[in-house]
Design a protein around this motif. Sequence first.
Motif, PDB file in Angstrom:
ATOM      1  N   SER A 119       0.801  -1.219   0.000  1.00  0.00           N
ATOM      2  CA  SER A 119       0.000   0.000   0.000  1.00  0.00           C
ATOM      3  C   SER A 119       0.836   1.273   0.000  1.00  0.00           C
ATOM      4  O   SER A 119       0.490   2.253  -0.657  1.00  0.00           O
ATOM      5  N   SER A 120       1.956   1.270   0.730  1.00  0.00           N
ATOM      6  CA  SER A 120       2.742   2.501   0.859  1.00  0.00           C
ATOM      7  C   SER A 120       3.357   2.938  -0.456  1.00  0.00           C
ATOM      8  O   SER A 120       3.748   4.102  -0.607  1.00  0.00           O
ATOM      9  N   CYS A 170      -7.590   9.048   4.749  1.00  0.00           N
ATOM     10  CA  CYS A 170      -8.224   8.478   3.553  1.00  0.00           C
ATOM     11  C   CYS A 170      -8.444   9.558   2.500  1.00  0.00           C
ATOM     12  O   CYS A 170      -9.562   9.776   2.011  1.00  0.00           O
ATOM     13  N   TYR A 208     -11.291   2.976  -3.851  1.00  0.00           N
ATOM     14  CA  TYR A 208     -10.325   2.064  -3.245  1.00  0.00           C
ATOM     15  C   TYR A 208     -10.837   1.618  -1.882  1.00  0.00           C
ATOM     16  O   TYR A 208     -11.700   2.242  -1.270  1.00  0.00           O
ATOM     17  N   GLN A 267       1.727   2.772  -3.379  1.00  0.00           N
ATOM     18  CA  GLN A 267       0.676   3.084  -4.343  1.00  0.00           C
ATOM     19  C   GLN A 267       0.457   4.585  -4.436  1.00  0.00           C
ATOM     20  O   GLN A 267       0.525   5.314  -3.444  1.00  0.00           O
ATOM     21  N   ILE A 299      -6.472  -4.089   3.468  1.00  0.00           N
ATOM     22  CA  ILE A 299      -5.514  -3.084   3.023  1.00  0.00           C
ATOM     23  C   ILE A 299      -6.049  -2.463   1.748  1.00  0.00           C
ATOM     24  O   ILE A 299      -7.161  -2.765   1.310  1.00  0.00           O
ATOM     25  N   LEU A 300      -5.257  -1.599   1.145  1.00  0.00           N
ATOM     26  CA  LEU A 300      -5.709  -0.866  -0.036  1.00  0.00           C
ATOM     27  C   LEU A 300      -5.821  -1.767  -1.254  1.00  0.00           C
ATOM     28  O   LEU A 300      -4.880  -2.462  -1.610  1.00  0.00           O
ATOM     29  N   TYR A 301      -6.971  -1.780  -1.891  1.00  0.00           N
ATOM     30  CA  TYR A 301      -7.174  -2.494  -3.146  1.00  0.00           C
ATOM     31  C   TYR A 301      -7.827  -1.532  -4.132  1.00  0.00           C
ATOM     32  O   TYR A 301      -9.013  -1.245  -4.007  1.00  0.00           O
ATOM     33  N   THR A 318      -9.790   0.146   2.047  1.00  0.00           N
ATOM     34  CA  THR A 318      -8.774  -0.004   3.078  1.00  0.00           C
ATOM     35  C   THR A 318      -9.465  -0.164   4.423  1.00  0.00           C
ATOM     36  O   THR A 318     -10.444   0.531   4.716  1.00  0.00           O
ATOM     37  N   VAL A 354       1.294   1.371  -8.762  1.00  0.00           N
ATOM     38  CA  VAL A 354       2.367   1.094  -7.818  1.00  0.00           C
ATOM     39  C   VAL A 354       3.688   1.563  -8.418  1.00  0.00           C
ATOM     40  O   VAL A 354       3.949   1.340  -9.606  1.00  0.00           O
ATOM     41  N   PHE A 370      -3.453   7.258   4.448  1.00  0.00           N
ATOM     42  CA  PHE A 370      -4.394   6.275   4.972  1.00  0.00           C
ATOM     43  C   PHE A 370      -5.099   6.755   6.239  1.00  0.00           C
ATOM     44  O   PHE A 370      -6.234   6.362   6.505  1.00  0.00           O
TER      45      PHE A 370
END
Length: 351
Positions: A51-52, A74, A300, A54, A327-329, A302, A343, A71
């Motif tokens: 995630s970090s 958000c 997204y 992205q 987590i982030l998707y 999270t 990414v 995050f």
Amino acid sequence: MADLPIETIFEILTRVPAKVVGRSKSVCKEWYALLSTRDFIRVHCSRSLVSSNQRVLLIDDLTCSVHPIIFQSCDYGPRSIVTLPFDHQNNDVSILSHLNGLLCVCLNHTNELLLWNPTTTAFKRLSTPDSLGIYINNLNAVGLYADDTDDYKVLHIKRRCGVYESYVYSRELNFWRNIPFLTRQEYLSPNFYWSPGTFCGGTLYFTLCECWVGGTNVVICFDINSEQFKEISFPPVPSTGFVQGVLVNVKNELHMFATTGWFEITIDLWTLKEDYWIKVLSCPPIPPISLSLWGDITHYMTNGDWFVMTKLGKLFTIEMDTKPFKILYPVTWFRGYKGAVFVETVVSPTI
């Protein structure tokens, strides 16, 4: 680090950010050679899919900017202006697909397809003198995928003059080849709209939706190993309004946000199990949203929440108490094609 074994240097540098890898290539010839190997790029990419790393890329008429995702709040972080490295007219660039830091984009003034890594700025034109790699908006579909040999490929489905044609571009071989495409004759109608492809578990998935109330909606699947197409059903959503399916790969399982409605929109989350859709949850109806905002939305997940974003920031949050989403998707689609969640990697558009 000069006295460290090469294996230790490899392990350390496959864990640093992509931009640090780029700067590290200038340290010495040995490091340049190491950081350019296929093994290094593959391992670094696999360790970068967190995630970090992205980022959100946003394009408008004046600027192209990259934002981190904060995050805690958000929301988008401070932007960094990106200079597009290829010829364009007023940032008239559409982002069609992305995978592992590579974006497949279309230059709208020439209709050319490109592969572009916005982190390293490297790009590759995919168009040819015989008009392969030329994308026509609303008629074509594109999906980006990687095979078992780490060869990045582009599937290009073209709807022209009453027929469908499909082509695969290989980064490794640097050329297009035609493959058979079989589908129903009625799907040739311009009333059917293709989504970009979403890569999941060795298959590219596309939604194909008819652009009116009560129309036909299906999912087209492309097996990247057999290079065969097949059709599966759409989730059984109500057809009392406009229907749209947005696909996302979650831990190598395909999910769909299926939206339906007219003035208010209802969203159901579905997951695909052996060609059948299983409903995960239903969201409350969303209040009316202007078409201008819908045109720029991305999404997204999270920590169990689903965030709907526009270029202006967070639009609203839907709480989702479901275990897969921790987590982030990112959903792999902007309706306006003017952005992407990607990414930061060192994957190259060329060999």
